[in-house]
Design a protein around this motif. Structure first.
Motif: not given
Length: 786
Positions: A321-322, A342, A291, A318, A338, A294
């Protein structure tokens, strides 16, 4: 092999949804193939990742339970209560022979989690380097016993193997000594560790111990010092995420540096670069959880967008990042933290604007309400899947608590910077944050007094989750259709009445969405023979009722906390209707005692204790705890019968007139009938008791088709004459692997095999599940299913 055919269906549905959306919007249709390309590339990467881990697991298995010597580099280092915990990477590991010499070639093990107890005493004796001499980056030699991370063996149990696999750790090592081979340290990582220790010291010097633990968690992500009572309180009220490092923290740190640098006249590029370095170092300081990573990635992208003069898009950053986290480890996407992290970001960037547009009012209060509801809708299935409970009023508490958390972080930062110069002012700086923390605790305790403040729904199955996703999709389509959009006409803000009605509708939608996950009655009868190690624990469920037979272990010290209670919550059992305690041995009552004494999430309505155990101190203690908890207490003897929906429970032994020779012979013997399924539970009774049963209940015993084998498979139970009459088709033996009693005894296994009884063993299969509709009977093992 990873379950590619199950959990990878989720991104497949997302990919399909993106394609349909592209066609629907009439955009360039060529781009819609990109999700499919990434999906199949992701499958290929996951398969490679799985093959690599299969090889690494085989290597770790060859070193498990062996005394080994490892050489590796320290990457993390901490001490608590005299126990040193370190992570070593890039290790070479050798097995050691009887004389302590290395045998064979060294094996490459990427990640080792090393625990060395009594480190100070070992340092004094010269058997180990101490905390003061060990530094991050040093190459060390460690001797100790290797062990694999454990898999979950019961529903709801923590799966260490999957958790540490995401951290790139292969196995753990119980060290008996640690020696420095190369004293050179990593200046950056060791410097960050020292800063972290310095910050923790400031908080504990300038604030109270309880407040210091919370401040440390809120500012640098170290949760070790949070009092268990506070942690549980926040968790049950749905605000535990406030103590996790998130995008809010990155915004505070990053924007603080960025704005100061920009005001000094520095360029976008230089200010963004320095701020990016600051958030990256802060991410390392806080532990670098998924997290946190992220949030770091998204913050760096925001600075890059500012430098390039481009618009920052929350959802795109996002998604990137994922993707990067998925490349690091595909399994990282399966972690609850996680998914929540997200899920909240996608809710804020996707669902919330749609809701605000539908309401037609973008004032801060409306945005705040829409944000809270959007996050709850997006994360609801994730919360229930991983935590099994829903804080009903969490949506209201978060609406109040989240805006105040900025002040807690600022207050904590002020304690660090001001307190390092002037301790008195540093203590004063903690005042605002401390008052907010007091308010949090007060609000949570008020919520606990409300009815249904925490609902135990259990883990939802895939059908419910899929139905919920279709519900959300239909809801968003409806929002889109009913939103007033007229490009040629200036939109007027709706009145207070119209806005209020639509906000109430949003709350109604959230309330209705909860109904998707309300537990359904159990169809038929489900019996779960828990893997409690050396002990017994059986849960029976039918309709809306639950029955527990024993629940204890002599090999698992915290059975109630880490196995029994999580299993009950996982299955959606907030209350046990009847809890039968066969006798007073620890391996049958330790978990039950926890439920009565400490559990706040699971209650027992009626507990049935053995009549002949009235003088047993352990049984008397259970009675006292039950009375204190408000649980009804009954002492049970042969001849009593209970009806639990379609399940009939009869006590066959011992009668009041019997005089058992020992505690084991006091064991309640229970016969349970559900249609054509007849089960016999014999506790720890021996051969003498079995023969008495044959004399009194031969005809009833001949009906049995499922036998819970007595005394964990002891050779003094399950005698041939008894098995000949009972003649079960299936037998379940509950025992701990490598137990010192030699259970189950080979003679018992031979007797069962001679009679062609199919045997299920908890030590081999984990929890064993039986399901019957009253005619057919099906068995499955939890570990086998995994």
């Amino acid at each position: 092999m990873l379950a590619l055919t199950s959990w990878l269906l989720i991104p497949a549905f997302f990919a399909a949804g993106m394609i349909l959306y592209g066609y629907w919007r009439g955009k360039d249709t060529r781009w819609v193939f990109v999700p499919l390309i990434f999906f199949y590339l992701g499958m290929a990467w996951t398969c490679k990742y799985d093959r690599d881990w299969t090889r690494r697991e085989e290597c770790a298995k060859s070193l498990s339970k062996a005394f080994v010597e490892a050489e590796g580099k320290i990457t993390t280092l901490e001490e608590k209560d005299g126990t040193l915990k370190i992570i070593c990477k890039d290790n070479q590991v050798w097995k050691l022979g009887d004389k302590g010499e290395r045998s064979g070639e060294g094996l490459s093990v990427n990640g080792l989690m090393v625990t060395v107890k009594d480190i100070s005493e070992r340092e004094k004796r010269g058997n180990s380097a101490g905390l003061q001499t060990l530094l991050v980056g040093q190459k060390v030699l460690i001797r100790g016993e290797g062990e694999l991370f454990s898999r979950a063996r019961n529903p709801g149990e923590f799966d260490s193997k999957s958790f540490y696999q995401v951290m790139d750790l292969d196995m753990k090592l119980y060290g008996e000594g640690i020696f420095i081979l190369d004293s050179r340290k990593d200046p950056v990582l060791e410097g960050i560790r020292q800063v972290k220790l310095w910050i923790i010291g400031i908080f504990y010097r300038l604030t109270g111990e309880k407040e210091a633990g919370i401040f440390v968690a809120a500012v640098i992500g170290d949760k070790e010092g949070i009092p268990k009572e506070i942690n549980d309180l926040y968790q049950k009220n749905g605000i535990a995420h406030l103590l996790a490092i998130s995008g809010m923290h990155m915004s505070v740190i990053g924007l603080f540096f960025y704005r100061i640098l920009r005001k000094t006249g520095l360029s976008y590029g230089f200010a963004g670069g320095v701020s990016s370095v600051a958030v990256i170092l802060y991410g390392i300081l806080t532990g670098g959880s998924p997290s946190v990573l992220r949030a770091v990635i998204m913050m760096v992208i925001a600075f890059l967008a500012s430098y390039l003069g481009r618009t920052y898009d929350l959802l795109c950053s996002a998604a990137l990042a994922l993707l990067l986290l998925g490349l690091q480890s595909p399994l990282i996407l399966m972690q609850g933290g996680v998914q929540l992290s997200f899920g909240a970001v996608f809710a804020i960037g996707g669902i919330m604007p749609m809701m605000v547009k539908w309401v037609g009012d973008d004032r801060p209060l409306v945005k705040g309400i829409a944000t809270s509801i959007a996050i709850q809708l997006a994360t609801l299935p994730v919360i229930l899947y991983h935590f099994y409970q829903l804080p009903l009023y969490g949506i209201l508490l978060n609406f109040i608590a989240i805006p105040l958390m900025d002040a807690v972080v600022y207050s904590g930062l002020a304690v660090i910077f001001i307190g390092s110069i002037c301790p008195i002012l540093g203590t004063a700086a903690a005042g605002l944050g401390n008052y907010i923390l007091i308010f949090y605790e007060f609000a949570c305790r008020c919520m606990e007094k409300l009815p249904y403040y925490n609902l135990t729904f259990g883990r939802p199955d895939s059908k419910r989750i899929l139905a919920y996703l279709f519900f959300l999709s239909a809801l968003f389509i409806l929002f889109s259709i009913t939103t007033n959009t007229n490009p040629g006409k200036k939109e007027e803000k709706p009145g207070f009445h119209s806005t209020s009605i639509r906000l109430l509708l949003l709350f109604f939608i959230y309330g209705s969405s909860i109904l998707f996950f309300k537990p359904a009655p159990v169809n038929g009868l489900e019996a779960t023979f828990l893997d409690v190690g050396q002990g017994d624990g059986i849960l029976l469920r039918t309709g809306t009722s639950s029955v527990l037979i024993d629940g204890g272990s002599s090999s698992k010290k915290a059975l109630g906390q880490y196995t029994l209670e999580p299993c009950l919550k996982n299955l959606g059992v907030p209350a046990i209707d009847y809890a039968f305690v066969s006798h007073g041995d620890l391996d049958h009552i330790s978990g039950v005692r926890f439920l009565l004494e400490e559990s706040k999430d699971v209650s027992i309505k009626t507990i049935l204790l053995p009549y002949h155990g009235k003088e047993d101190e352990a049984i008397q203690n259970l009675e006292s705890l039950a009375n204190r908890r408000g649980t009804k207490v009954r002492y049970l003897a042969a001849g009593e019968t209970f009806q639990v929906e379609g399940l009939e429970i009869s006590c066959l032994y011992p009668e009041i007139k019997d005089t058992p020779d020992n505690v084991n012979e006091q064991s309640e013997v229970l016969k349970m009938d559900f249609g054509d399924c007849h089960m016999l539970f014999t506790g720890d009774m021996g051969e003498k008791g079995e023969m008495q049963l044959l004399e009194r209940y031969r005809s009833q015993l001949s009906q049995i088709n499922v036998l819970k084998t007595a005394h964990h498979g002891s050779k003094y139970s399950s005698c041939g004459a008894f098995l000949d009459v009972v003649s079960p088709s299936w037998a379940v033996i509950s025992y701990g692997e490598n137990n010192t009693y030699g259970h189950p005894h080979q003679e018992v296994m031979d007797r069962l095999e001679e009679r062609r009884v199919r045997v299920f063993e908890t030590a081999k299969s984990g929890a064993i599940r039986l399901w019957t509709d009253g005619q057919d009977i099906h068995f499955s093992g939890f570990v086998d299913e995994e």
